[in-house]
Design a protein around this motif. Structure first.
Motif, PDB file in Angstrom:
ATOM      1  N   GLY A 231       1.217  -1.321  -0.262  1.00  0.00           N
ATOM      2  CA  GLY A 231       0.272  -0.371   0.007  1.00  0.00           C
ATOM      3  C   GLY A 231       0.553   1.136  -0.124  1.00  0.00           C
TER       4      GLY A 231
ATOM      5  N   ILE B 123       2.041   1.679  -4.081  1.00  0.00           N
ATOM      6  CA  ILE B 123       0.839   1.642  -5.240  1.00  0.00           C
ATOM      7  C   ILE B 123       0.888   3.359  -5.385  1.00  0.00           C
ATOM      8  CG2 ILE B 123      -1.142   1.239  -5.503  1.00  0.00           C
ATOM      9  CD1 ILE B 123      -0.565  -1.782  -3.981  1.00  0.00           C
ATOM     10  N   ARG B 124       1.339   3.966  -6.240  1.00  0.00           N
ATOM     11  CA  ARG B 124       1.590   5.108  -6.496  1.00  0.00           C
ATOM     12  C   ARG B 124       1.313   5.059  -8.823  1.00  0.00           C
ATOM     13  NH1 ARG B 124       5.856   4.573  -4.237  1.00  0.00           N
ATOM     14  NH2 ARG B 124       7.912   4.460  -5.754  1.00  0.00           N
TER      15      ARG B 124
ATOM     16  N   ILE C  65      -7.663   1.254 -10.062  1.00  0.00           N
ATOM     17  CA  ILE C  65      -7.740   1.037  -8.673  1.00  0.00           C
ATOM     18  C   ILE C  65      -6.798  -0.980  -9.447  1.00  0.00           C
ATOM     19  CG2 ILE C  65     -10.175   1.309  -8.097  1.00  0.00           C
ATOM     20  CD1 ILE C  65     -11.313  -1.035  -9.313  1.00  0.00           C
TER      21      ILE C  65
ATOM     22  N   SER D 212      -5.959  -4.696  -7.734  1.00  0.00           N
ATOM     23  CA  SER D 212      -6.331  -5.630  -6.886  1.00  0.00           C
ATOM     24  C   SER D 212      -5.148  -6.803  -6.831  1.00  0.00           C
ATOM     25  CB  SER D 212      -7.771  -6.583  -7.586  1.00  0.00           C
ATOM     26  OG  SER D 212      -7.280  -7.975  -6.826  1.00  0.00           O
TER      27      SER D 212
ATOM     28  N   TYR E 179      -6.088  -7.871  -1.335  1.00  0.00           N
ATOM     29  CA  TYR E 179      -6.993  -6.109  -1.180  1.00  0.00           C
ATOM     30  C   TYR E 179      -6.456  -5.703  -2.703  1.00  0.00           C
ATOM     31  CZ  TYR E 179      -7.395  -2.267   1.579  1.00  0.00           C
ATOM     32  OH  TYR E 179      -8.231  -0.977   2.157  1.00  0.00           O
ATOM     33  N   THR E 180      -7.921  -4.687  -2.685  1.00  0.00           N
ATOM     34  CA  THR E 180      -8.360  -3.815  -3.969  1.00  0.00           C
ATOM     35  C   THR E 180      -7.860  -2.148  -3.515  1.00  0.00           C
ATOM     36  OG1 THR E 180      -9.598  -5.228  -5.232  1.00  0.00           O
ATOM     37  CG2 THR E 180      -9.904  -3.326  -5.583  1.00  0.00           C
ATOM     38  N   TYR E 181      -6.852  -1.896  -3.819  1.00  0.00           N
ATOM     39  CA  TYR E 181      -6.116  -0.458  -3.838  1.00  0.00           C
ATOM     40  C   TYR E 181      -6.706   0.948  -4.969  1.00  0.00           C
ATOM     41  CZ  TYR E 181      -2.661  -3.178  -1.394  1.00  0.00           C
ATOM     42  OH  TYR E 181      -2.122  -4.108  -0.636  1.00  0.00           O
ATOM     43  N   TYR E 182      -6.845   2.071  -4.399  1.00  0.00           N
ATOM     44  CA  TYR E 182      -6.891   3.269  -5.517  1.00  0.00           C
ATOM     45  C   TYR E 182      -5.822   3.890  -5.626  1.00  0.00           C
ATOM     46  CZ  TYR E 182      -8.635   7.320  -7.657  1.00  0.00           C
ATOM     47  OH  TYR E 182      -8.287   9.097  -7.515  1.00  0.00           O
ATOM     48  N   VAL E 183      -5.376   3.852  -6.880  1.00  0.00           N
ATOM     49  CA  VAL E 183      -4.136   4.751  -7.256  1.00  0.00           C
ATOM     50  C   VAL E 183      -4.343   6.309  -7.416  1.00  0.00           C
ATOM     51  CG1 VAL E 183      -2.113   4.461  -9.392  1.00  0.00           C
ATOM     52  CG2 VAL E 183      -3.307   2.541  -8.551  1.00  0.00           C
TER      53      VAL E 183
ATOM     54  N   GLU F  52      -8.962  10.276  -2.271  1.00  0.00           N
ATOM     55  CA  GLU F  52      -9.744   9.552  -1.902  1.00  0.00           C
ATOM     56  C   GLU F  52     -10.546   8.942  -3.347  1.00  0.00           C
ATOM     57  OE1 GLU F  52     -10.062   7.542   1.160  1.00  0.00           O
ATOM     58  OE2 GLU F  52      -8.355   8.641   1.517  1.00  0.00           O
TER      59      GLU F  52
ATOM     60  N   ARG G 200     -15.918  -4.226   0.239  1.00  0.00           N
ATOM     61  CA  ARG G 200     -15.052  -4.600   1.931  1.00  0.00           C
ATOM     62  C   ARG G 200     -16.022  -5.194   2.546  1.00  0.00           C
ATOM     63  NH1 ARG G 200     -12.976   0.343   1.812  1.00  0.00           N
ATOM     64  NH2 ARG G 200     -11.361  -0.054   1.270  1.00  0.00           N
TER      65      ARG G 200
END
Ligand code: MG
Length: 275
Positions: free
Chosen positions: A32, A35-36, A95, A97, A113-117, A121, A134
């Motif tokens: 986390g 991730i960018r 996004i 995963s 986990y699914t991250y927002y890049v 928010e 979630r």
């Protein structure tokens, strides 16, 4: 011990499964931070392979049926099983995963986990998709009860997804885990007929993993032979925890810093030296 064809884990084995689970959970936390926009999924996988090795584990996915990496990295309309690559560069607003697992002395964990890049928010439907998926996982975990039918878990997941107008991906399921990456039972993300209705018991280790989309519930296999995507290109999200049924309820093993799991299965504190 066996219950039907489902393997019941001993407390001793659960201590090792817990350790494998914590490595995977901590890895998702570390990812986390990395991730960018501009990062490639290939470099995330290299980090993961190194992290897992330094923890004294092996990647659960690498080599599994020929899968080439420690992480599955699935972007946007990709649902699961995406192959990391130095050529896949994350962009603002994507996004991602990430699904991963670790093996310690033959004991397996599995979590996603699914991250927002990007900065800030997620908004709108992306935010809603992530929160619904979630919540579906949380509701599934809450529905776990020793003595209850597994179908209760499937129903709880399906209800959380359906009431918000989203769809579960029906062809992909959760599963037992621990002595192997995939064990019985199959855990559907929608209610199934009575034939699949096994009863949950203490010592069962389950990977619960709702996969959810806004649009299509159908899947398409990519040309790489691995990556599943939604047929209509709508975004998909995926959250997963490995849990054990213990003292009648679910204890989440892959959540970093879960106190209950640590107390039950964590390292025994060394007794203070007495003179
Ligand atoms: Mg899984």
């Amino acid at each position: 011990m066996m219950q039907g064809n489902i393997r019941i884990k001993s407390h001793r084995d659960l201590r090792l499964i817990y350790r494998a689970c914590q490595v995977a959970g901590r890895l998702l936390g570390e990812l986390g931070l990395r991730i960018r926009p501009g990062a490639s999924t290939g470099e995330l996988n290299e980090f993961a392979e190194d992290f897992i090795a330094r923890a004294g584990c092996k990647p659960a996915f690498k080599g599994y049926q020929g899968f080439p990496a420690a992480l599955c990295t699935s972007i946007n309309e990709e649902i699961v099983h995406g192959i990391p690559s130095r050529q896949r560069i994350l962009e603002e607003g994507d996004i991602l995963s990430v699904d991963t697992g670790a093996v310690l002395d033959g004991f397996y964990s599995d979590t996603a986990y699914t991250y927002y890049v990007g900065e800030g928010e997620p908004k709108g439907e992306t935010a809603q998709l992530l929160s619904v998926t979630r919540k579906a996982l949380a509701d599934g975990i809450s529905a776990v009860r020793a003595g209850a039918k597994l179908n209760r878990v499937s129903e709880a997941i399906a209800r959380a997804v359906g009431r918000e107008g989203f769809k579960v991906i029906r062809d992909l399921t959760g599963h037992g885990v621990g002595y192997d990456l995939h064990e019985p039972p199959t855990i559907y993300n929608y209610p199934v007929p009575a034939g699949e209705n096994i009863r949950l018991r203490n010592g069962m280790v389950l990977a619960l993993e709702p996969m959810v989309s806004r649009g299509s519930e159908d899947i398409l296999l990519g040309e790489d032979g691995w990556t599943y995507r939604t047929t209509d290109g709508s975004l998909a999200a995926h959250f997963e925890h490995t849990v054990v049924v213990w003292d009648g309820k679910a204890v989440v093993l892959t959540e970093e810093g879960n106190e209950k799991a640590r107390c039950l299965f964590g390292p025994v504190e060394e007794a203070s030296a007495k003179t």
